[in-house]
Design a protein around this motif. Structure first.
Motif, mmCIF file in Angstrom:
data_model
loop_
_atom_site.group_PDB
_atom_site.id
_atom_site.type_symbol
_atom_site.label_atom_id
_atom_site.label_comp_id
_atom_site.label_asym_id
_atom_site.label_seq_id
_atom_site.Cartn_x
_atom_site.Cartn_y
_atom_site.Cartn_z
ATOM 1 N N GLN A 57 53.545 50.734 -1.549
ATOM 2 C CA GLN A 57 53.398 51.581 -0.657
ATOM 3 C C GLN A 57 55.068 51.731 -0.620
ATOM 4 N N TRP A 58 55.886 50.620 0.207
ATOM 5 C CA TRP A 58 57.080 50.829 0.414
ATOM 6 C C TRP A 58 58.253 51.759 -1.251
ATOM 7 N N ALA A 59 57.266 51.696 -2.354
ATOM 8 C CA ALA A 59 57.605 51.625 -3.319
ATOM 9 C C ALA A 59 57.173 53.421 -3.840
ATOM 10 N N ALA A 60 56.433 53.558 -3.500
ATOM 11 C CA ALA A 60 55.590 55.015 -3.272
ATOM 12 C C ALA A 60 56.407 56.149 -2.682
ATOM 13 N N LEU B 205 57.884 42.966 -4.466
ATOM 14 C CA LEU B 205 58.772 44.183 -3.552
ATOM 15 C C LEU B 205 59.330 44.264 -5.178
ATOM 16 N N VAL B 206 60.014 43.366 -6.195
ATOM 17 C CA VAL B 206 60.141 44.203 -7.184
ATOM 18 C C VAL B 206 59.456 44.472 -8.012
ATOM 19 N N ASP B 207 58.259 43.970 -8.031
ATOM 20 C CA ASP B 207 57.432 44.265 -9.631
ATOM 21 C C ASP B 207 56.970 45.587 -8.740
ATOM 22 N N ALA B 208 56.303 45.842 -8.014
ATOM 23 C CA ALA B 208 55.775 47.552 -7.215
ATOM 24 C C ALA B 208 57.508 48.328 -7.278
ATOM 25 N N TYR B 209 57.811 48.538 -6.895
ATOM 26 C CA TYR B 209 59.159 49.598 -7.676
ATOM 27 C C TYR B 209 59.689 49.293 -8.662
ATOM 28 N N ASP B 210 59.618 48.015 -10.577
ATOM 29 C CA ASP B 210 59.433 47.914 -11.169
ATOM 30 C C ASP B 210 58.648 48.811 -11.609
ATOM 31 N N LYS C 31 63.870 40.948 -13.581
ATOM 32 C CA LYS C 31 63.786 42.380 -14.124
ATOM 33 C C LYS C 31 64.708 43.092 -13.388
ATOM 34 N N ALA C 32 65.619 42.919 -11.930
ATOM 35 C CA ALA C 32 66.640 43.088 -11.748
ATOM 36 C C ALA C 32 67.818 42.984 -12.462
#
Ligand code: JFZ
Length: 442
Positions: free
Chosen positions: A86-89, A134-139, A192-193
């Motif tokens: 949801q944050w990434a969205a 977080l890293v996975d969702a944003y990625d 991934k960062a």
């Protein structure tokens, strides 16, 4: 001036901008998101019914919230409404193309299960890693992740503001090892960062570590080729920060634009830079009682356009609540910015300084390597006539509204390379963009 250069061991290691693909991607991002999240989100700027006037993420340094009370917030960290997707969205809908997330702020609390301290999510009721989802969702959403990391750590017994005694020096040596361990750990756990955003590097103790920090930076860059590190990590051997003693930028981009923007291209000295901005005046972590002027989406869009017009990126901060949800005001602003970006992002992504003289109607940006200039209009001239001064040997081939390419605009050359573009768009409540297709002129 070059003759005056002094020899530095731990100054800048590069002059001019990086030209590799990773940095080019970063440079073209235009709009980013900042996330400040940690234990400070739980009190949200308030302790014992009293509102703290400073920034909410600094509440621990405030005498009225005793250290033991702050430290025990770890036992209250249970963000049941946390949803990384949801944050990434929200960021994606806003149009952000990178995000900087606090892995550890000044309080020392780690959002990842660090092996090197017990003050982490692993020992909270939540137990789980926050950074990984977080890293996975944003990625997955196509948004690059940068890890924010505070060198200053109020929780670590070895942290010192200065080193005055032998005991300080011994303690700080332990702290340096700890810092290195945590940074290598972060880079290893989150491959991934794309970069590190350093903070809390202004104290004498750290400024004295020019050699250590320089070597650590080299080690990190070796471990992760292409890693992006700003100018706020280390000082040179004379204690100069951001710009070394020869006035050359240290790191990959200038990290000094904090809640302020440059006004002219001369202010940025040909370097990459980004501006980090809060929605209220100065609150990064969640503060339940925002005071004063809350920026509107139009102001934030204007800042984005201004940043891009001067060759930088604009990074807007969000402070999620202690339960992991994002406040409605932030969600609404993100949607409003996103609505504008959906129509106008062509003027923001992969754009930079246009070379045009600044005019009162707003900011102009230019696509790299394409003959298109974007006039991002914030002040509509009552006359409907927009003055444009092009660089030598260029002419306007065609002009139209970005939102409606069928609306071709009348263009008139009034002096050599000086034009009026005429636009009378029906009432506008939001800034809009005029496109200038340019061509070479003999
Ligand atoms: C720092 C932090 O103290 C603050 O909590 C927040 O994380 C912010 C992004 O960074 O605050 C600063 C750091 C540097 C300047 C101002 C505030 N500065 O260089 O002007």
């Amino acid at each position: 001036q070059n003759a005056e250069k002094i020899k530095l061991k731990h100054g800048s290691h590069r002059e001019g901008k990086r030209t590799d693909a990773i940095m080019q991607k970063w440079r073209g991002n235009g709009l980013g998101q900042f996330i400040h999240w940690g234990l400070y989100a739980i009190p949200g700027g308030e302790w014992n019914g009293k509102q703290y006037n400073g920034a909410a993420e600094w509440i621990r340094s405030w005498n009225e919230m005793p250290k033991p009370a702050y430290d025990s917030l770890i036992y209250k960290f249970n963000p049941v409404n946390f949803n990384a997707d949801q944050w990434a969205a929200i960021a994606k809908d806003m149009g952000a193309r990178y995000v900087t997330i606090t892995t550890k702020h000044h309080d020392g609390f780690c959002l990842w299960p660090s092996k090197y301290t017990s003050y982490t999510v692993a020992n909270s009721p939540w137990k789980k890693d926050i950074m990984k989802p977080l890293v996975d969702a944003y990625d997955k959403a196509g948004i690059d992740v940068i890890l924010y990391f505070s060198i200053m750590d109020w929780n670590h017994p070895g942290w010192r503001y200065d080193i005055k005694t032998r005991a300080d020096s011994i303690a700080f040596e332990g702290f340096k090892k700890f810092t290195r361990n945590q940074l290598i750990e972060l880079l290893t756990m989150y491959p991934k960062a794309k970069g590190l955003w350093f903070d809390g590097t202004w104290d004498k103790s750290w400024i004295k570590q020019a050699k250590f920090a320089d070597e650590l930076e080299a080690e990190m860059r070796k471990l992760r080729p292409g890693l992006i590190i700003g100018s706020r990590f280390r000082a040179d051997e004379y204690g100069k920060r951001h710009f070394d003693s020869n006035n050359v930028l240290m790191g990959d981009y200038e990290q000094g634009w904090e809640r302020k923007l440059p006004n002219t291209i001369a202010d940025v000295h040909g370097n990459d830079w980004d501006c980090v901005m809060t929605i209220p005046e100065n609150q990064w972590g969640y503060n339940k009682a925002w005071k004063g002027h809350i920026k509107t989406s139009t102001e934030l869009i204007e800042m984005t356009a201004k940043a891009v017009s001067l060759g930088g990126n604009f990074v807007l901060n969000f402070g999620p609540k202690g339960d992991g949800s994002i406040r409605d005001q932030e969600k609404r602003l993100a949607l409003e910015i996103g609505d504008w970006m959906k129509v106008n992002n062509e003027a923001i992504y992969n754009c930079g300084y246009s070379g045009l003289e600044k005019q009162d109607w707003g900011y102009s940006t230019k696509k790299t390597r394409i003959d298109k200039i974007y006039m991002v209009v914030f002040n509509i001239p009552v006359s409907g006539a927009y003055r444009v001064k092009l660089p030598a040997k260029t002419a306007i081939a065609k002009s139209y509204l970005l939102a409606d390419q069928n609306q071709v605009l009348k263009v008139e050359e009034v002096h050599t390379n000086e034009y009026f573009v005429y636009a009378n768009p029906a009432s506008q409540s939001k800034p809009f963009v005029i496109v200038l297709e340019t061509k070479k002129k003999e």
